[in-house]
Design a protein around this motif. Structure first.
Motif, PDB file in Angstrom:
ATOM      1  N   VAL A 107       0.856  -1.181   0.000  1.00 27.63           N
ATOM      2  CA  VAL A 107       0.000   0.000   0.000  1.00 27.63           C
ATOM      3  C   VAL A 107       0.895   1.235   0.000  1.00 27.63           C
ATOM      4  N   ILE A 108       0.775   2.038  -1.020  1.00 28.47           N
ATOM      5  CA  ILE A 108       1.612   3.228  -1.145  1.00 28.47           C
ATOM      6  C   ILE A 108       1.045   4.326  -0.243  1.00 28.47           C
ATOM      7  N   PRO A 109       1.835   4.862   0.674  1.00 27.23           N
ATOM      8  CA  PRO A 109       1.319   5.950   1.512  1.00 27.23           C
ATOM      9  C   PRO A 109       1.031   7.188   0.684  1.00 27.23           C
ATOM     10  N   THR A 240      14.718   1.831 -13.983  1.00 24.59           N
ATOM     11  CA  THR A 240      13.744   2.108 -12.931  1.00 24.59           C
ATOM     12  C   THR A 240      12.723   3.130 -13.422  1.00 24.59           C
ATOM     13  N   GLY A 241      11.679   3.327 -12.629  1.00 20.85           N
ATOM     14  CA  GLY A 241      10.709   4.347 -12.970  1.00 20.85           C
ATOM     15  C   GLY A 241      11.324   5.732 -13.019  1.00 20.85           C
ATOM     16  N   GLN A 242      12.297   5.962 -12.164  1.00 23.44           N
ATOM     17  CA  GLN A 242      13.028   7.236 -12.185  1.00 23.44           C
ATOM     18  C   GLN A 242      13.664   7.468 -13.548  1.00 23.44           C
ATOM     19  N   ASP A 243      14.251   6.408 -14.113  1.00 28.91           N
ATOM     20  CA  ASP A 243      14.883   6.519 -15.433  1.00 28.91           C
ATOM     21  C   ASP A 243      13.856   6.760 -16.527  1.00 28.91           C
ATOM     22  N   ARG A 244      12.671   6.190 -16.355  1.00 31.08           N
ATOM     23  CA  ARG A 244      11.648   6.240 -17.385  1.00 31.08           C
ATOM     24  C   ARG A 244      10.621   7.352 -17.153  1.00 31.08           C
ATOM     25  N   ALA A 245      10.775   8.085 -16.026  1.00 34.35           N
ATOM     26  CA  ALA A 245       9.800   9.115 -15.643  1.00 34.35           C
ATOM     27  C   ALA A 245       8.387   8.529 -15.605  1.00 34.35           C
ATOM     28  N   CYS A 246       8.294   7.340 -15.002  1.00 28.97           N
ATOM     29  CA  CYS A 246       7.017   6.619 -14.952  1.00 28.97           C
ATOM     30  C   CYS A 246       6.963   5.860 -13.636  1.00 28.97           C
ATOM     31  N   PHE A 247       6.271   6.413 -12.648  1.00 30.61           N
ATOM     32  CA  PHE A 247       6.252   5.821 -11.321  1.00 30.61           C
ATOM     33  C   PHE A 247       5.068   4.871 -11.161  1.00 30.61           C
ATOM     34  N   LEU A 248       5.078   4.114 -10.067  1.00 23.57           N
ATOM     35  CA  LEU A 248       4.077   3.074  -9.867  1.00 23.57           C
ATOM     36  C   LEU A 248       2.705   3.666  -9.573  1.00 23.57           C
ATOM     37  N   ALA A 249       1.687   3.007 -10.110  1.00 19.99           N
ATOM     38  CA  ALA A 249       0.307   3.470  -9.954  1.00 19.99           C
ATOM     39  C   ALA A 249      -0.552   2.350  -9.384  1.00 19.99           C
ATOM     40  N   ASP A 250      -1.726   2.708  -8.947  1.00 20.89           N
ATOM     41  CA  ASP A 250      -2.666   1.738  -8.394  1.00 20.89           C
ATOM     42  C   ASP A 250      -2.926   0.610  -9.389  1.00 20.89           C
ATOM     43  N   GLY A 251      -2.814  -0.625  -8.924  1.00 18.54           N
ATOM     44  CA  GLY A 251      -3.068  -1.787  -9.767  1.00 18.54           C
ATOM     45  C   GLY A 251      -1.858  -2.325 -10.499  1.00 18.54           C
ATOM     46  N   ASP A 252      -0.713  -1.637 -10.433  1.00 17.42           N
ATOM     47  CA  ASP A 252       0.496  -2.132 -11.109  1.00 17.42           C
ATOM     48  C   ASP A 252       0.988  -3.423 -10.470  1.00 17.42           C
ATOM     49  N   GLU A 253       1.595  -4.261 -11.308  1.00 17.36           N
ATOM     50  CA  GLU A 253       2.222  -5.494 -10.832  1.00 17.36           C
ATOM     51  C   GLU A 253       3.695  -5.484 -11.215  1.00 17.36           C
ATOM     52  N   VAL A 254       4.564  -5.649 -10.235  1.00 13.66           N
ATOM     53  CA  VAL A 254       6.006  -5.667 -10.449  1.00 13.66           C
ATOM     54  C   VAL A 254       6.506  -7.092 -10.260  1.00 13.66           C
ATOM     55  N   ARG A 255       7.268  -7.584 -11.225  1.00 15.09           N
ATOM     56  CA  ARG A 255       7.804  -8.946 -11.178  1.00 15.09           C
ATOM     57  C   ARG A 255       9.329  -8.871 -11.320  1.00 15.09           C
ATOM     58  N   VAL A 265       6.786 -11.372  -7.114  1.00 14.55           N
ATOM     59  CA  VAL A 265       5.703 -10.545  -7.643  1.00 14.55           C
ATOM     60  C   VAL A 265       5.125  -9.691  -6.526  1.00 14.55           C
ATOM     61  N   THR A 266       4.947  -8.416  -6.802  1.00 17.62           N
ATOM     62  CA  THR A 266       4.358  -7.481  -5.846  1.00 17.62           C
ATOM     63  C   THR A 266       3.256  -6.691  -6.546  1.00 17.62           C
ATOM     64  N   ARG A 267       2.124  -6.553  -5.882  1.00 13.65           N
ATOM     65  CA  ARG A 267       1.005  -5.787  -6.434  1.00 13.65           C
ATOM     66  C   ARG A 267       0.860  -4.475  -5.671  1.00 13.65           C
ATOM     67  N   VAL A 268       0.620  -3.415  -6.412  1.00 12.60           N
ATOM     68  CA  VAL A 268       0.603  -2.063  -5.853  1.00 12.60           C
ATOM     69  C   VAL A 268      -0.834  -1.585  -5.638  1.00 12.60           C
ATOM     70  N   ILE A 269      -1.088  -1.041  -4.462  1.00 12.43           N
ATOM     71  CA  ILE A 269      -2.377  -0.418  -4.161  1.00 12.43           C
ATOM     72  C   ILE A 269      -2.115   1.038  -3.804  1.00 12.43           C
ATOM     73  N   ARG A 270      -2.857   1.907  -4.436  1.00 11.07           N
ATOM     74  CA  ARG A 270      -2.744   3.343  -4.154  1.00 11.07           C
ATOM     75  C   ARG A 270      -4.107   3.820  -3.700  1.00 11.07           C
ATOM     76  N   PRO A 271      -4.302   4.079  -2.400  1.00 13.16           N
ATOM     77  CA  PRO A 271      -5.629   4.493  -1.921  1.00 13.16           C
ATOM     78  C   PRO A 271      -6.091   5.776  -2.597  1.00 13.16           C
ATOM     79  N   ALA A 272      -7.377   5.832  -2.888  1.00 14.05           N
ATOM     80  CA  ALA A 272      -7.946   7.047  -3.465  1.00 14.05           C
ATOM     81  C   ALA A 272      -7.952   8.161  -2.430  1.00 14.05           C
ATOM     82  N   GLU A 273      -7.901   9.380  -2.891  1.00 14.35           N
ATOM     83  CA  GLU A 273      -7.906  10.532  -1.992  1.00 14.35           C
ATOM     84  C   GLU A 273      -9.160  10.502  -1.139  1.00 14.35           C
ATOM     85  N   GLY A 274      -8.975  10.583   0.186  1.00 13.39           N
ATOM     86  CA  GLY A 274     -10.113  10.601   1.089  1.00 13.39           C
ATOM     87  C   GLY A 274     -10.569   9.223   1.537  1.00 13.39           C
ATOM     88  N   ALA A 275      -9.991   8.161   0.953  1.00 15.58           N
ATOM     89  CA  ALA A 275     -10.376   6.799   1.357  1.00 15.58           C
ATOM     90  C   ALA A 275      -9.737   6.447   2.690  1.00 15.58           C
TER      91      ALA A 275
END
Length: 287
Positions: A107-109, A240-255, A265-275
């Protein structure tokens, strides 16, 4: 030998299945803390076998005593960043509370606006290393595993403290299995790859390291004692995302794929604002 920690005990991977071992150790890290070696598990009796795809895999080392990392340790990464090669390793110590099981969600803070992945080869210490020579390092290594050394790039930029950017809960996925050095085809050319949502974004081998494994651990051991079960993350290659200017988003899967071990394998969750805040799992993957 290839080892896993499951919900129902330790196991060896044999012929595409898991041979559950007749041992009371809860995880591989506990074996190292007591024995300083994994070789005793090679002759451990098997109590039963389960299909690999039916096993629930946990973080293989439990929660290590120490997780060390190194920044800018691949020639490809330095070249992509337009930086010169460092003369000394850029070392940091991350909180072991960030360790996450394979297959679990992180869960991404909300405070981390630029969460990034870093596929890495993780080295697991078997015997104590203190003021060690390079020739003493590989004989003291118990095994390797895969790591995703996640980083909040915005936190790194604003604080300049790697430990703060890398120590959020779940930011250090480890696993899914551990491979002992004798089972590696070439311990000096270990391949590491990272895929994000199936796209290959990192692909290099340990031959591209600026400070190779023996050199890195030897240097580190002159400042601290590396104890059995400690983990050293050996750096990430370009892509990395830093190199590609593309950071992790909700629902992404990293392998992360490392020679000799099961994919991490890691799955990314990004809570919606106010959730409401979401919990993450440190020891159990999402089924």
């Amino acid at each position: 030998m290839r080892l896993v920690t499951t919900q129902v005990g330790l196991g060896r991977i044999e012929d595409g299945a898991i041979a559950l071992l007749d041992t009371a150790f809860p995880h591989v890290g506990a074996v190292l803390e007591q024995d300083g070696s994994l070789q005793g598990l090679a002759s451990c009796a098997v109590r039963r076998r389960i299909p690999l795809d039916q096993a629930t895999l946990l973080a293989p080392l439990g929660r290590p005593r120490a997780v060390w990392g190194v920044g800018l340790n691949y020639v490809s990464k330095a070249a992509r960043a337009g930086r010169g090669l460092p003369e000394q390793p850029i070392l940091y110590l991350a909180a072991s509370s960030g360790v996450l099981a394979p297959g679990a969600q992180v869960v991404i803070p909300r405070a981390a606006t630029e969460p990034d992945y870093e596929g890495e080869i993780a080295v697991v210490v078997g015997r104590r290393l203190y003021q060690a020579s390079e020739s003493e390092v590989w004989p003291a290594i118990a095994g390797i595993t895969a790591a995703n050394d996640m980083t909040a790039r915005d936190v790194m930029r604003t604080t300049a403290v790697p430990a703060l950017a890398k120590s959020f809960p779940g930011f250090t996925p480890l696993g899914a299995s551990i491979c002992t050095p004798d089972d590696l085809a070439d311990r000096d050319a270990i391949r590491v790859r990272t895929r994000v949502n199936g796209e290959l974004v990192q692909d290099d081998t340990s031959t591209g390291m600026i400070f190779a494994v023996p050199d890195l651990l030897s240097r580190l051991s002159w400042f601290t004692a590396l104890e059995p079960g400690d983990v050293v993350l050996t750096g990430t290659p370009a892509g990395t995302g830093q190199d590609r200017a593309c950071f992790l988003a909700d629902g992404d899967e990293v392998r992360v794929e490392v020679d000799g071990v099961l994919p991490l394998v890691t799955r990314v969750i990004r809570p919606a604002e106010g959730a409401a805040p979401l919990d993450h799992r440190l020891t159990e993957p999402v089924s």
